[in-house]
Scaffold this motif. Sequence first.
Motif, PDB file in Angstrom:
ATOM      1  N   THR A 132      37.711  94.176 143.301  1.00  0.00           N
ATOM      2  CA  THR A 132      38.652  93.146 142.858  1.00  0.00           C
ATOM      3  C   THR A 132      38.142  92.512 141.569  1.00  0.00           C
ATOM      4  O   THR A 132      38.907  92.316 140.613  1.00  0.00           O
ATOM      5  CB  THR A 132      38.827  92.074 143.958  1.00  0.00           C
ATOM      6  N   GLU A 133      36.849  92.229 141.507  1.00  0.00           N
ATOM      7  CA  GLU A 133      36.265  91.623 140.306  1.00  0.00           C
ATOM      8  C   GLU A 133      36.392  92.552 139.101  1.00  0.00           C
ATOM      9  O   GLU A 133      36.726  92.106 137.991  1.00  0.00           O
ATOM     10  CB  GLU A 133      34.781  91.304 140.537  1.00  0.00           C
ATOM     11  N   PHE A 134      36.119  93.830 139.313  1.00  0.00           N
ATOM     12  CA  PHE A 134      36.231  94.812 138.230  1.00  0.00           C
ATOM     13  C   PHE A 134      37.659  94.872 137.705  1.00  0.00           C
ATOM     14  O   PHE A 134      37.886  94.896 136.486  1.00  0.00           O
ATOM     15  CB  PHE A 134      35.793  96.200 138.724  1.00  0.00           C
ATOM     16  N   LEU A 135      38.636  94.892 138.609  1.00  0.00           N
ATOM     17  CA  LEU A 135      40.037  94.968 138.178  1.00  0.00           C
ATOM     18  C   LEU A 135      40.452  93.706 137.425  1.00  0.00           C
ATOM     19  O   LEU A 135      41.232  93.788 136.464  1.00  0.00           O
ATOM     20  CB  LEU A 135      40.946  95.226 139.371  1.00  0.00           C
TER      21      LEU A 135
ATOM     22  N   HIS B 213      42.058  91.586 132.277  1.00  0.00           N
ATOM     23  CA  HIS B 213      41.761  90.593 131.239  1.00  0.00           C
ATOM     24  C   HIS B 213      41.618  91.272 129.880  1.00  0.00           C
ATOM     25  O   HIS B 213      42.195  90.831 128.883  1.00  0.00           O
ATOM     26  CB  HIS B 213      40.485  89.824 131.584  1.00  0.00           C
ATOM     27  N   GLY B 214      40.838  92.343 129.831  1.00  0.00           N
ATOM     28  CA  GLY B 214      40.632  93.059 128.570  1.00  0.00           C
ATOM     29  C   GLY B 214      41.926  93.590 127.975  1.00  0.00           C
ATOM     30  O   GLY B 214      42.148  93.505 126.762  1.00  0.00           O
ATOM     31  N   LYS B 215      42.798  94.129 128.821  1.00  0.00           N
ATOM     32  CA  LYS B 215      44.081  94.659 128.341  1.00  0.00           C
ATOM     33  C   LYS B 215      44.990  93.536 127.824  1.00  0.00           C
ATOM     34  O   LYS B 215      45.690  93.713 126.823  1.00  0.00           O
ATOM     35  CB  LYS B 215      44.788  95.451 129.443  1.00  0.00           C
ATOM     36  N   LEU B 216      44.997  92.383 128.505  1.00  0.00           N
ATOM     37  CA  LEU B 216      45.798  91.252 128.029  1.00  0.00           C
ATOM     38  C   LEU B 216      45.261  90.739 126.700  1.00  0.00           C
ATOM     39  O   LEU B 216      46.044  90.428 125.784  1.00  0.00           O
ATOM     40  CB  LEU B 216      45.809  90.132 129.069  1.00  0.00           C
ATOM     41  N   ALA B 217      43.947  90.651 126.576  1.00  0.00           N
ATOM     42  CA  ALA B 217      43.342  90.210 125.317  1.00  0.00           C
ATOM     43  C   ALA B 217      43.707  91.161 124.179  1.00  0.00           C
ATOM     44  O   ALA B 217      44.041  90.722 123.076  1.00  0.00           O
ATOM     45  CB  ALA B 217      41.833  90.092 125.471  1.00  0.00           C
ATOM     46  N   GLU B 218      43.662  92.461 124.449  1.00  0.00           N
ATOM     47  CA  GLU B 218      44.065  93.457 123.436  1.00  0.00           C
ATOM     48  C   GLU B 218      45.514  93.237 123.006  1.00  0.00           C
ATOM     49  O   GLU B 218      45.837  93.316 121.820  1.00  0.00           O
ATOM     50  CB  GLU B 218      43.945  94.881 123.997  1.00  0.00           C
TER      51      GLU B 218
ATOM     52  N   VAL C 188      42.255  85.794 134.705  1.00  0.00           N
ATOM     53  CA  VAL C 188      42.984  86.737 135.545  1.00  0.00           C
ATOM     54  C   VAL C 188      42.442  86.590 136.962  1.00  0.00           C
ATOM     55  O   VAL C 188      41.239  86.673 137.182  1.00  0.00           O
ATOM     56  CB  VAL C 188      42.824  88.189 135.056  1.00  0.00           C
ATOM     57  N   LEU C 189      43.346  86.361 137.894  1.00  0.00           N
ATOM     58  CA  LEU C 189      42.988  86.170 139.296  1.00  0.00           C
ATOM     59  C   LEU C 189      43.731  87.204 140.133  1.00  0.00           C
ATOM     60  O   LEU C 189      44.928  87.390 139.949  1.00  0.00           O
ATOM     61  CB  LEU C 189      43.369  84.752 139.729  1.00  0.00           C
ATOM     62  N   LEU C 190      43.013  87.905 140.990  1.00  0.00           N
ATOM     63  CA  LEU C 190      43.616  88.860 141.920  1.00  0.00           C
ATOM     64  C   LEU C 190      43.408  88.354 143.333  1.00  0.00           C
ATOM     65  O   LEU C 190      42.272  88.116 143.753  1.00  0.00           O
ATOM     66  CB  LEU C 190      42.985  90.258 141.787  1.00  0.00           C
ATOM     67  N   ARG C 191      44.513  88.180 144.043  1.00  0.00           N
ATOM     68  CA  ARG C 191      44.461  87.749 145.440  1.00  0.00           C
ATOM     69  C   ARG C 191      44.547  88.990 146.319  1.00  0.00           C
ATOM     70  O   ARG C 191      45.549  89.683 146.326  1.00  0.00           O
ATOM     71  CB  ARG C 191      45.605  86.796 145.743  1.00  0.00           C
ATOM     72  N   GLU C 192      43.463  89.256 147.012  1.00  0.00           N
ATOM     73  CA  GLU C 192      43.381  90.424 147.894  1.00  0.00           C
ATOM     74  C   GLU C 192      44.012  90.110 149.253  1.00  0.00           C
ATOM     75  O   GLU C 192      44.517  90.989 149.918  1.00  0.00           O
ATOM     76  CB  GLU C 192      41.908  90.797 148.058  1.00  0.00           C
TER      77      GLU C 192
ATOM     78  N   GLU D  23      37.448  84.921 133.930  1.00  0.00           N
ATOM     79  CA  GLU D  23      37.896  84.008 132.889  1.00  0.00           C
ATOM     80  C   GLU D  23      36.975  84.142 131.694  1.00  0.00           C
ATOM     81  O   GLU D  23      35.750  84.130 131.851  1.00  0.00           O
ATOM     82  CB  GLU D  23      37.862  82.574 133.402  1.00  0.00           C
ATOM     83  N   ALA D  24      37.578  84.303 130.516  1.00  0.00           N
ATOM     84  CA  ALA D  24      36.759  84.461 129.316  1.00  0.00           C
ATOM     85  C   ALA D  24      37.578  84.080 128.085  1.00  0.00           C
ATOM     86  O   ALA D  24      38.807  84.179 128.086  1.00  0.00           O
ATOM     87  CB  ALA D  24      36.280  85.898 129.193  1.00  0.00           C
ATOM     88  N   PRO D  25      36.899  83.650 127.035  1.00  0.00           N
ATOM     89  CA  PRO D  25      37.600  83.335 125.784  1.00  0.00           C
ATOM     90  C   PRO D  25      38.064  84.625 125.100  1.00  0.00           C
ATOM     91  O   PRO D  25      37.563  85.705 125.396  1.00  0.00           O
ATOM     92  CB  PRO D  25      36.537  82.630 124.952  1.00  0.00           C
ATOM     93  N   LEU D  26      38.997  84.469 124.194  1.00  0.00           N
ATOM     94  CA  LEU D  26      39.443  85.622 123.401  1.00  0.00           C
ATOM     95  C   LEU D  26      38.486  85.834 122.259  1.00  0.00           C
ATOM     96  O   LEU D  26      37.863  84.952 121.776  1.00  0.00           O
ATOM     97  CB  LEU D  26      40.838  85.388 122.837  1.00  0.00           C
TER      98      LEU D  26
END
Length: 132
Positions: free
Chosen positions: A84-87, A92-97, A116-120, A129-132
Amino acid sequence: MYSLTVADHVMVAHSFKGEEFGPAQRVHGATFVVEAEFRAPKLDRLNLLIDIAAARVELRKILDSFDYNNLDELPEFAGQNTSTEFLCHFIHGKLAEAIRAGRFGEGAKGVESIKVLLRESPLAWAACEAPL
């Protein structure tokens, strides 16, 4: 700080490598509710943080790239434990791109961070969560 969140969901199959994962080493399914939160210190000239429709479209495009798939069989996830953390980090990376490429429009230039939060399940979730 302002924030705007859009949500969707994705259904996948995957397995994990490593004895630590016990029965999850076998192929199993997961349904994730995905939330993408965009943050900015101010609104744009139209009093928007980000265009909701554009955010929903871009999130759906990213999810469509692996929705209803066995992640173990996709080249972009080769050799990874798609936790879940990896996804969260991947999305996040794809949204930032997409923001950097201008696919969210002019207003998104003020976005400083994405979460980005994923509810399992209702009892467990992960976020990146990270800055751009």
